[in-house]
Design a protein around this motif. Structure first.
Motif, PDB file in Angstrom:
ATOM      1  N   SER A  23      -1.285   8.078  11.386  1.00 55.92           N
ATOM      2  CA  SER A  23      -1.008   8.337   9.979  1.00 55.92           C
ATOM      3  C   SER A  23      -1.375   7.126   9.120  1.00 55.92           C
ATOM      4  O   SER A  23      -1.939   7.277   8.025  1.00 55.92           O
ATOM      5  CB  SER A  23       0.469   8.684   9.797  1.00 55.92           C
ATOM      6  N   LEU A  24      -1.084   5.936   9.606  1.00 59.70           N
ATOM      7  CA  LEU A  24      -1.422   4.725   8.861  1.00 59.70           C
ATOM      8  C   LEU A  24      -2.929   4.566   8.730  1.00 59.70           C
ATOM      9  O   LEU A  24      -3.442   4.226   7.658  1.00 59.70           O
ATOM     10  CB  LEU A  24      -0.813   3.504   9.559  1.00 59.70           C
ATOM     11  N   GLN A  27      -4.180   7.031   6.145  1.00 56.17           N
ATOM     12  CA  GLN A  27      -3.882   6.587   4.790  1.00 56.17           C
ATOM     13  C   GLN A  27      -4.815   5.463   4.354  1.00 56.17           C
ATOM     14  O   GLN A  27      -5.277   5.439   3.201  1.00 56.17           O
ATOM     15  CB  GLN A  27      -2.429   6.120   4.704  1.00 56.17           C
ATOM     16  N   ILE A  30      -8.180   7.011   3.560  1.00 56.67           N
ATOM     17  CA  ILE A  30      -8.144   7.756   2.297  1.00 56.67           C
ATOM     18  C   ILE A  30      -8.143   6.796   1.111  1.00 56.67           C
ATOM     19  O   ILE A  30      -8.866   6.998   0.128  1.00 56.67           O
ATOM     20  CB  ILE A  30      -6.903   8.676   2.264  1.00 56.67           C
ATOM     21  N   HIS A  31      -7.342   5.725   1.211  1.00 55.74           N
ATOM     22  CA  HIS A  31      -7.304   4.755   0.123  1.00 55.74           C
ATOM     23  C   HIS A  31      -8.654   4.057  -0.049  1.00 55.74           C
ATOM     24  O   HIS A  31      -9.111   3.824  -1.182  1.00 55.74           O
ATOM     25  CB  HIS A  31      -6.213   3.711   0.379  1.00 55.74           C
TER      26      HIS A  31
END
Length: 313
Positions: A23-24, A27, A30-31
């Motif tokens: 998940s990290l 993220q 995506i960022h």
């Protein structure tokens, strides 16, 4: 029984750790993607602003650069040489944009709301006529003759408000879908039971619940009015009524005309003193300034208005 126990057995700590790590990573990716997308949008705008404050000779010698050899305000001095005309054109554009956007929202919502009501007779037939205008039009010559010979709006402020921009079939269908999917029929029925008429229901109940789609359509309409220069070109002959975008277009065409006639010695001398490249960038900065400042106020409604109006809830 054992199968049911195994089905609800919690995952081991190692699995939770892997899920958190994945998940990290997701993220972070995506960022990074959105940072790159934002940079791709901002970098050209920053370059345009820097070039507009650059010296013309350094631009001609070294090309566009984020770090020009010399900064200069010659481009803005050239555009502001006739500041009264520029300010007047700004006023015309602001007036047309504000009045046109508010009028367009009112007319569009007044047509879209009946189309969203299932008890409105012949609503499908009327919706077909609206959709038909998206697919076909009469052409440029009939369009011009209708507005000049039938409505007689040439050389009036209405010529900047009405043609092509006051109402759009696409916006009507978006707003109709929003009304159909986001305004519960029970609320309208409750208002009618309490004695509210159609006008009162529309203005006091439906419109306050429709801020997302109103802001979305309002933003698109504002951009259309602010960036419009074609109506000024076709219908306006009085220089007191031309919009800012058309004034910028005329300035750019004048520069291009001078560049294409450099054989004349006086013209060549004038061009050598004119900041032609930096003027183009300065015109872009002057033209987009108000819209860039207004956009953040519409942004929070933009996605919500489109998605809620396009997806059935």
């Amino acid at each position: 029984m054992n199968a049911k126990l195994n089905a609800v057995t919690p995952l081991p700590p190692a699995s939770h750790t892997r899920i958190r790590e994945n998940s990290l990573v997701a993220q972070i990716l995506i960022h990074c993607f959105f940072v790159l997308a934002c940079a791709a949008c901002l970098i050209p705008l920053i370059l345009v602003a820097i070039v507009s404050f650059s010296d013309e000779q350094s631009i001609l010698a070294n090309g566009y650069s984020f770090f020009p050899d010399k900064f200069s305000l010659d481009a803005y001095r050239y555009l502001l040489g006739d500041s009264q005309r520029l300010i007047h054109a700004y006023g015309i554009s602001i007036l047309v944009t504000v009045v046109g956007t508010l009028t367009s929202l009112l007319i569009t919502s007044l047509l879209a709301y009946p189309l969203s009501r299932k008890d409105f007779p012949q609503r499908n037939l009327l919706a077909f006529f609206v959709f038909f205008t998206i697919l076909f039009n009469g052409g440029l010559v009939p369009w011009y003759l209708v507005y000049t010979n039938l409505f007689h709006i040439k050389d009036t402020i209405l010529a900047l408000l009405v043609p092509n921009l006051l109402m759009s079939g696409f916006y009507i269908l978006i707003m109709r879908t929003f009304f159909s999917n986001s305004i519960p029929g029970s609320i309208i029925e409750s208002a009618q039971i309490d004695g509210a008429g159609e006008w009162r229901t529309f203005f006091r109940l439906v419109l306050p619940l429709s801020l997302p789609v109103l802001a979305t359509i309002g933003l698109f309409t504002t951009l259309g009015y602010w960036n419009d220069w074609f109506n000024s070109l076709v219908f306006i002959y009085d220089n007191r009524l031309i919009s800012l975008q058309y004034l910028m277009t005329k300035t750019l065409l004048s520069i291009q005309f001078l560049q294409s006639n450099t054989q004349n010695s006086n013209t060549g001398k004038l061009l050598s003193e004119m900041p032609t490249e930096t003027v183009r960038m300065a015109m872009a900065i002057i033209g987009i300034g108000p819209i860039v400042m207004a956009y953040p106020f519409f942004q929070k409604y933009l996605v919500k208005g489109l998605t809620v109006g396009a997806v059935k809830g």
